[in-house]
Design an enzyme around this catalytic site. Structure first.
Site, PDB file in Angstrom:
ATOM      1  CG  HIS A   1     100.836  61.437 142.776  1.00  0.00           C
ATOM      2  ND1 HIS A   1     101.252  60.252 143.324  1.00  0.00           N
ATOM      3  CD2 HIS A   1     101.519  62.412 143.417  1.00  0.00           C
ATOM      4  CE1 HIS A   1     102.139  60.480 144.279  1.00  0.00           C
ATOM      5  NE2 HIS A   1     102.320  61.797 144.342  1.00  0.00           N
ATOM      6  NE  ARG A   2     105.100  59.919 143.392  1.00  0.00           N
ATOM      7  CZ  ARG A   2     105.387  59.091 144.390  1.00  0.00           C
ATOM      8  NH1 ARG A   2     105.805  57.864 144.135  1.00  0.00           N
ATOM      9  NH2 ARG A   2     105.283  59.488 145.648  1.00  0.00           N
TER      10      ARG A   2
ATOM     11  CD  GLU B   1     103.598  65.438 141.756  1.00  0.00           C
ATOM     12  OE1 GLU B   1     104.004  65.896 142.834  1.00  0.00           O
ATOM     13  OE2 GLU B   1     103.288  64.241 141.592  1.00  0.00           O
TER      14      GLU B   1
ATOM     15  CG  ASP C   1     107.941  64.150 142.307  1.00  0.00           C
ATOM     16  OD1 ASP C   1     107.173  65.110 142.445  1.00  0.00           O
ATOM     17  OD2 ASP C   1     107.704  63.016 142.755  1.00  0.00           O
TER      18      ASP C   1
ATOM     19  CG  HIS D   1     108.928  59.907 144.441  1.00  0.00           C
ATOM     20  ND1 HIS D   1     108.204  61.043 144.762  1.00  0.00           N
ATOM     21  CD2 HIS D   1     108.962  59.165 145.569  1.00  0.00           C
ATOM     22  CE1 HIS D   1     107.819  60.974 146.018  1.00  0.00           C
ATOM     23  NE2 HIS D   1     108.268  59.854 146.542  1.00  0.00           N
TER      24      HIS D   1
ATOM     25  CD  GLU E   1     107.220  67.108 145.549  1.00  0.00           C
ATOM     26  OE1 GLU E   1     107.841  66.799 146.587  1.00  0.00           O
ATOM     27  OE2 GLU E   1     106.274  66.432 145.092  1.00  0.00           O
TER      28      GLU E   1
ATOM     29  CD  GLN F   1     103.099  70.063 143.467  1.00  0.00           C
ATOM     30  OE1 GLN F   1     102.295  69.675 144.310  1.00  0.00           O
ATOM     31  NE2 GLN F   1     103.533  69.291 142.492  1.00  0.00           N
TER      32      GLN F   1
END
Length: 747
Positions: free
Chosen positions: A423-424, A450, A452, A465, A559, A596
């Protein structure tokens, strides 16, 4: 990692069924079998190691009078320092020629350092024994006793005319078929030709049209194209002995692409450059080329490294480069041969020698500058320790010179049916959305990373993010950007700060990342101010040039953040995202890519633009902003009903659910019974990924907390097992290492 499947037929089937809400007609996703052993992979494994004390001195005059003191060492030293080795040659009899560089880092401080090559014999530490010590048997001194140089040198008036670190910055060496040595250096940059005893045979061969600031022939007012200390750090010789391949360590100062590194070809027989060149693209602008070695088939092994050391290190890699294959942008194709930060060490070789010498061995030194393919196919890697400056292994203690032999052992990895998404990146350990966080996630065996994505003013997608960057960069410390602090309405919420869309990429490059929640993660905050904001292209490149612990390609799960907002200011995210995937060969149905979004409309658009997998994100409260903006009353709760999931299945492959959507919390903070969402999603043909799983107590259900301290580590593995038992197909975690262990025995 699970097998990537094309889901386009399922989406079409779901679209036909959605009008009648016939979710039972949509086939459940076909998942790879949860085999305990995956396909065999070549696992880099440490099989031998040897060191030479950092404080070792060889005979000769005192050295280091002007060296920068560090780690408790101050020159001058009574003899010639060996500040690590920048290049080595395998003699095939257990010995190696090992060459240091110019000494202490610059012309100004290295006039008392004699340029030499040392004959060394390691007594390898292996699983069977060995002292791990390195003996220095003799040396040759590079010299110009035949007076070939036409510029002054330090030992100008002497008979031997021994060369020093103020004359040349030697960084690489190869041996020709006739036994002579060719040396790549950085002050020119020059190619130097010496006989077997170190005497210069010819005038230096200059690189036409490219000089460094230290070049003795630099004219007044002439602009150097080669930056200081960015010349021929790497040099390879073709397997037939006819050609040299010097590599410029950094980008030319006037190159529009600062990730480009030039590989040149020099014909030994003709004594001239052939004019053939190749372009190599580094993972990031600041990375440099540390060494090169030619292997059969015409390929090169190139060391690519950053300038960080120890726990800060991100890139210490060996790539195999095919000179006969270039991509659409004209860059040579590169394939990961070795990540020197992840080497299996089942025999415990070198254990206890400091950071990176445990069950997983790494070479986290600043100057990873040696790669040699040994005759049996193993790789020898080593370091220049920049004595006395580097202390990667034990802070405050100068690094020893070390050599490691890496073999590639066939292993059968344990495979889980549940994907782990960093996650990130590994944002529990490094500032989020940096290459350091992504690389840490890869080292911890994540299946996906991931990023963003948001846009810059000039339309470049970068990994953040949020588009507001006051909390994740040091922008507030830059007075030149003080006037860009402003207030904007983002998705209906007033936000004050600095925003990526108000900065060009070049301006963002002047910033450094910092930890978003330093009071929660002070360990991560220790890395504040080190790392650049990466572009999406750099993140994609890192992933596609990496492998998981299962030997599979590392996946990416970009994302899109605030797509409606970015559309409204003319900086649409979808088109450049798909273009980036296309440019990197990742815009295909079987690519390890998941796009995403918390919104729905842009995912429908993306479904028509690409065949990669798509994930609809769903929070435990609120509604997609695009629906709210259009006056659509549906909420995330509506999206995760059987009817809503059937609709999602018409354009997406995965439901990315906030974990409370899967298992809500009871009134006392413990986990309640699982909802029907996972089963309903599976019935609609969707996988389900849950987010976000974090280690600290404040993020855990009550029964998995270790204490009342909200920032202390709790039982994340226990929470993960509960959610995997509820049927999740993937988990997003800030702590991929814990997640990998927790899901290892899943279903």
């Amino acid at each position: 990692m699970k097998r990537i499947l094309s889901r386009r037929p399922q989406r079409l089937a779901a679209a036909a069924a959605a009008a009648a809400v016939a979710v039972s007609l949509v086939p459940a996703p076909a998942l790879a079998a949860n085999e305990k052993g995956g396909a065999p992979v070549d696992e880099p494994t440490l099989v031998a190691r040897a060191t030479l004390s950092a404080d070792h001195l060889e005979e000769g005059p005192p050295s280091g009078a002007l060296a920068t003191p560090a780690n408790g060492r101050t020159g001058p030293w009574e003899g010639q320092v060996i500040p690590g080795f920048s290049a080595m040659i395998d003699n095939g009899d257990g010995t190696f020629w090992a060459q240091p560089d110019n000494g202490f880092g610059s012309k100004a401080n290295s006039a008392d350092f004699l340029l030499r090559s040392y004959l060394v014999r390691p007594d390898w530490e292996t699983a069977e024994g060995g002292s791990g010590e390195t003996a220095v048997e003799r040396f040759i001194s590079y010299n110009d006793r035949d007076n070939l140089l036409d510029f002054p040198i330090v030992n100008e008036g002497t008979e031997e005319r021994l060369l020093t670190g103020a004359d040349f910055d030697i960084e690489s060496v190869v041996r020709a078929k006739d036994g002579t040595f060719w040396v790549g250096e950085e002050f020119g940059p020059f190619l130097l030709h010496f006989d077997a005893e170190g005497t210069l045979l010819e005038k230096p061969y200059a690189l036409e049209g490219a000089k460094s600031p230290q070049n003795p022939y630099l004219s007044a007012g002439e602009t150097p194209r080669v930056r200081s200390s960015r010349g021929f750090e790497a040099l390879a010789i073709s397997t037939n002995g006819h050609y040299l391949y010097p590599v410029v360590e950094g980008a030319y100062a006037d190159d529009a692409d600062q990730r480009r590194r030039e590989i040149l070809e020099f014909d030994i027989r003709a004594g001239a450059y052939t004019g053939r060149t190749w372009s190599y693209q580094a993972d990031q602008e600041a990375n440099v080329i540390g060494d090169a070695f030619a292997v059969r088939g015409g390929d090169l092994l190139l060391v690519e490294r950053d300038d960080f050391e120890g726990e800060q290190a991100v890139t210490k890699r060996v790539y195999r480069v095919a000179l006969d294959s270039v991509d659409d942008d004209g860059y040579v194709e590169k394939t990961l041969a070795l990540d020197a930060l992840r080497i299996a060490n089942p025999s415990g070789i070198g254990a206890g020698d400091g950071y990176g010498t445990g069950e997983v061995f790494s070479l986290p030194v600043q100057s990873f500058e040696t790669v040699v393919q040994l005759r049996g196919g193993d790789l020898l890697i080593g370091n220049d320790n920049n004595y006395p400056g580097n202390d990667a292994r034990v802070p405050g203690t100068p690094d020893d010179t070390e050599f490691a032999v890496v073999s590639f052992e066939k292993t059968r990895p344990q495979v889980s049916a549940v994907d782990v998404i960093g996650h990130r990146g590994a944002s529990g350990y490094r500032p989020e959305h940096t290459l350091a966080a992504y690389e840490t996630a890869i080292l911890q065996c994540a299946d996906y990373i991931e990023p963003d994505v948001v846009s810059t003013k000039d339309g470049v997608l970068v990994a953040r993010h949020e588009n507001e960057i006051g909390g994740t960069t040091d922008v507030a410390a830059h007075p030149e950007f003080a006037d860009r602090r402003t207030t904007k309405v983002i998705d209906g919420v007033s936000v004050t700060g600095w925003f990526t869309e108000d900065f060009t990429l070049a301006e963002l490059r002047t910033l450094r990342a910092k930890e978003r929640v330093p009071h929660v993660r002070p360990g991560s905050a220790a890395y504040d101010g080190l790392y650049l904001i990466p572009t999406l292209d750099e993140v994609i490149d890192l992933a596609r040039h990496s492998t998981t612990c299962d030997g599979e390609p590392v996946g990416i799960a970009p994302e899109t953040k605030h797509p409606t907002y970015f559309d409204g200011i003319g900086l649409s995210l979808e088109e450049p995202l798909v273009a980036a995937l296309e440019a990197d060969g990742m815009n295909r149905a079987d690519a390890p890519v998941v796009i995403q979004s918390f919104e729905t409309g842009n995912l429908r658009d993306l479904d028509a633009m690409t065949d990669v997998r798509i994930a609809q994100l769903a929070n435990s409260s609120g509604a997609p902003f695009d629906l709210r903006a259009a006056g659509d009353p549906r909420t995330y709760a509506d999206l995760v009903t059987p009817e809503g999931l059937a609709e999602i299945a018409t354009y997406a492959d995965i439901l990315g659910a906030e974990k409370s959507v899967v298992i809500p919390r009871a009134a006392d903070g413990t986990l309640a019974e699982p909802t029907a969402v996972v089963a309903d999603a599976h019935a609609a043909g969707l996988e389900v990924h849950g987010w976000t799983f974090r280690l600290e107590n404040q993020f855990l259900p009550a029964e998995f907390r270790s204490s009342a301290d909200p920032n202390a580590a709790g039982d994340l593995a226990g929470e993960l097992r509960a959610f995997v038992d509820a049927g999740l197909d993937g988990v997003f975690s800030d702590h991929p290492d814990v997640a990998v262990e927790a899901v290892a025995d899943a279903r």
